[in-house]
Design a protein around this motif. Structure first.
Motif: not given
Length: 259
Positions: A27-32, A52-53, A63-66
């Motif tokens: 998992f290389t994305g971000k946790i928002v 990561k967070v 909602l704008e970022n995920a």
């Protein structure tokens, strides 16, 4: 997998799934995370995985970022919280609120492009155990495959049946506790008794899966040597009605899911 995953609310469930994703090298994305009330667990996840967070101030900012969204809030306030949010076709919702069907929940998520339903468990934080999913989405399936065993079911009713199984976690520990207490009465150290029964039960479960057992009744018969100790223990437990309350308990929990 390079995609941002958002958690509306970060209680025990949300923090467990978020932590599991943070631990997954694939998992290389971000946790928002948006958690306007009790920020303790959200701040803990952020402290443990600062790179990561991302903690945001509002659900709207989340909602704008995920892209993939877990509304991990209690069912009672889900309609109220989602009513003020604008979901877009690019959003994929993983609905986890118990007792609320997809038919009931889908209107809460407005114009979201996809809504699936899942039953994640606290084990997710350690990337182990089953992850039940109802609905079709390749990205969500790839996400869930990072945890443990993805169990994709063909109907929502199947998901609700399996959700009832989660009520048996503490009763399972109660059985382990009885075995350990008996062993300690016979003079054994707690750690040795605990380790043995837990490893044995782990092996027993894996044996059923590895051998792809189709008929558990026949399998139990094959495992019990005539006149042996397993046959004796099974006879005593069966004749005393020890298993019947399990069905009663599952029926009672099942009623909460309309089963």
């Amino acid at each position: 997998m390079d995609i941002n995953v958002g958690f509306i609310g970060c209680g025990t469930l949300g923090s467990s799934v978020a932590t599991g994703l943070c631990k997954a090298p694939e998992f290389t994305g971000k946790i928002v995370i948006s958690e306007p009330t009790n920020k303790t667990k959200a701040e803990t996840v952020k402290k443990n995985y600062p790179d990561k967070v991302i903690l945001v101030d509002s659900h709207a900012e989340l909602l704008e970022n995920a892209t993939i969204i877990f509304p991990s809030i209690v069912p009672d306030i889900l309609p109220q919280v989602t009513a003020s949010l604008t979901f877009l076709p690019r959003h994929k919702i993983v609905h986890v609120a118990s007792g609320i069907s997809l038919e009931q929940a889908t209107p809460y998520y407005g114009k979201a492009g996809k809504v699936v339903r899942a039953v994640p468990l606290p084990f997710a934080s350690r990337r182990m155990g089953p992850m039940v999913l109802y609905g079709d989405d390749e990205q969500v399936e790839a996400l869930f495959a990072m945890f443990g065993s993805l169990i994709k079911v063909p109907t929502e009713r199947d998901l609700e049946v399996l959700a009832v199984h989660t009520a048996l976690m503490v009763p399972y520990y109660a059985i382990i506790n009885e075995v350990v207490k008996w062993s300690m009465k016979k003079g054994m150290a707690y750690e040795n008794a605990r380790d043995y029964i837990c490893h044995m039960n782990n092996a027993l479960s894996n044996l059923v899966l590895q051998d792809d057992v189709k008929d558990l009744d026949s399998f139990m018969g094959e495992m019990a040597t005539p006149g042996g100790t397993n046959e004796l223990a099974q006879k005593i437990l069966t004749e005393s009605g020890a298993y019947a309350p399990w069905q009663v308990a599952m029926e009672a929990v099942g009623k909460r899911y309309g089963l």
